[in-house]
Enzyme design. Structure first.
Site, PDB file in Angstrom:
ATOM      1  N   GLY A 218       0.830  -1.194   0.000  1.00 42.06           N
ATOM      2  CA  GLY A 218       0.000   0.000   0.000  1.00 42.06           C
ATOM      3  C   GLY A 218       0.869   1.250   0.000  1.00 42.06           C
ATOM      4  CB  SER A 219       0.115   4.659   1.160  1.00 47.24           C
ATOM      5  OG  SER A 219      -1.041   4.790   0.349  1.00 47.24           O
ATOM      6  CB  VAL A 220       4.612   1.823   3.582  1.00 49.32           C
ATOM      7  CG1 VAL A 220       3.834   2.089   4.863  1.00 49.32           C
ATOM      8  CG2 VAL A 220       4.390   0.407   3.087  1.00 49.32           C
ATOM      9  CE  LYS A 222       0.224   6.649  -1.975  1.00 45.74           C
ATOM     10  NZ  LYS A 222      -0.933   7.282  -1.298  1.00 45.74           N
TER      11      LYS A 222
END
Length: 484
Positions: A218-220, A222
């Site tokens: 997920g967004s980690v 990014k």
């Protein structure tokens, strides 16, 4: 000599040569293979005739052997077995050594490893009873306990590492298990425990920190996407990116939405700093397509993705798919599609940012100690790769600080300490609650600890879970323990 007798003599001679050859192979060429076979009772009894080395934390044993006075002369015992089960593993007479240090460093602990030759020799000269080497680990008991307690009854994992050395300070995987029944010396007890653990659908024997089915980040992820963008030289924290409520994707009628259903900034534009701060999906999805799958994959490999690591347990490599089309590139940019990671890998990403862009090789063994507890070998910090330039890591640190001070990661803050972090809420199965992630490091001006937390299926919050609210407080507790 008549013909029948001559034929019989030749047959006997051939049989004798075959017998001599077979016995030579068994005693010389095949001895090592035969001794190593699982279930070889003679080898097993020989192993139990020698005291197995201890597994130590700060000089205190978490795995040791005590005499029994039976054919199996030594009984393995574990201190706080469930707290350290995925670190120690087990050494079972029935099922062998496995599950952790016991299996990965069996040669050292049993005393059979070639590096112990001189220790065995000096021990014989000194009249010491032969025994295995002891292993001092890098785990910090107070950090391990803080991670265990903070994760509680939720499934998932916590990893904490020293970003400067790669030393693993905590490694927790839930559910955990008690290895004691597996080393009981009672075949029925060992069998019952083995069958129960292997049939448990929650898979307690799997060390989720380094193996298993792996997780979508997920967004980690990014952090990786942002690193690639800055390293390319076309983007900085002030760069303006598209940030609409929904990002239109080519080649499909589906779009990539933000979790709150809103635009990330005025006029559907947002800076890279604020996109990281508020975890803007559409901005990072656009970046994924702009950079391309090859660029992101190359950047991830610099962080350690795809590496065949041993700590000494084998770490399942984290992966990014190849041959991506534009919609898939957008999904990869936000850590979805088929990106798969271990919590250790996510901790390594944060640690690289903390360590001026350098990834240190993670390790669990601090030193190997001889039978008299003198140091035979000490692990030296080893650089695995350079993930980015120092200027890039400085810029990412500033972005990740904003996540904690003003963005989605405020519940991972540590009072009196500057923290840099990133949250993540990862979809993984239709109808299932998302996994909650949090990763970061502290203090930002002199990093001492890097942490990664994943809580499966949203933990206690279920479908209402967000990485910041579920995993953030766990990270905070671990950092506090490490920085005391």
């Amino acid at each position: 000599m008549n013909q029948p007798i001559r034929r019989l003599s030749m047959l006997v001679a051939v049989l004798f040569v075959l017998l001599l050859g077979a016995s030579t192979w068994i005693q010389v060429l095949g001895a090592e293979d035969i001794n190593a076979r699982e279930g070889n009772r003679r080898t097993q009894l020989e192993n139990y005739a020698r005291e197995r080395g201890q597994i130590l934390l700060g000089g205190q044993p978490i795995a040791t052997s005590t005499p029994t006075g039976t054919d199996l002369a030594w009984q393995r015992e574990y201190t706080e077995p469930q707290l350290y089960s995925h670190i120690t593993g087990y050494n079972s007479f029935t099922y062998g050594a496995g599950g952790g240090i016991e299996g990965a460093s069996d040669g050292l602990l049993s005393g059979r490893d070639d590096t112990l030759f001189y220790d065995r020799l000096t021990g014989t000269i000194a009249g010491r009873e032969p025994k295995g080497a002891s292993l001092e680990l890098t785990i910090d008991p107070k950090v391990q306990k803080a991670a265990e307690e903070a994760l509680g009854d939720q499934r998932g994992s916590v990893v904490a590492i020293d970003p400067r050395s790669g030393a693993i300070r905590a490694m927790v995987s839930h559910p955990t298990y008690d290895p004691s029944p597996l080393v009981s010396h009672d075949p029925n007890t060992e069998k019952q425990a083995w069958e129960s653990l292997n049939s448990d659908p929650s898979r307690p024997l799997v060390n989720r920190a380094i193996s298993g089915n792996l997780y979508p980040p997920g967004s980690v992820f990014k952090i990786v996407t942002a690193a690639a963008a800055i390293e390319e030289g076309d983007f900085t924290g002030d760069s303006s990116l598209p940030g609409p409520a929904v990002l239109d994707l080519p080649q499909t009628t589906a779009g990539l939405p933000n979790s709150n259903g809103q635009s990330c900034g005025p006029g559907d534009r947002v800076t890279l700093d604020v996109a990281m701060q508020n975890s803007c999906n559409t901005a990072f999805g656009w970046l994924g397509m702009e950079l391309g799958g090859g660029t992101i994959r190359d950047q991830a490999s610099k962080f350690g993705f795809g590496e065949d690591l041993r700590i000494p347990m084998k770490v399942t490599p984290s992966t990014i798919p190849k041959d991506l089309n534009p919609p898939q590139e957008a999904q990869v940019g936000v850590g979805q599609y088929d990106v798969r990671v271990t919590p250790l890998q996510v901790a390594m990403v944060s640690a690289a940012v903390a360590n001026d862009g350098v990834v240190m090789k993670p390790h669990l063994i601090q030193s190997v100690l001889g039978s008299d507890l003198s140091t035979i070998e000490k692990t030296k910090p080893e650089e695995l790769s350079r993930a980015m330039e120092e200027e890039t890591s400085d810029e990412l640190t500033d972005m990740m600080e904003l996540v904690v001070t003003d963005g989605t990661g405020q519940q991972g803050a540590v009072e009196g300490t500057s923290v840099a972090a990133k949250t993540g809420t990862a979809e993984h199965a239709e109808g299932a609650a998302p996994h909650a992630w949090y990763t970061g490091f502290a203090p930002t001006d002199n990093p001492k600890i890097a942490v990664a937390v994943v809580v499966e299926d949203g933990g206690r919050d279920g479908s209402e879970a967000y990485g910041g609210s579920v995993a953030g407080p766990i990270s905070s507790a671990v950092m506090k323990a490490a920085l005391q």
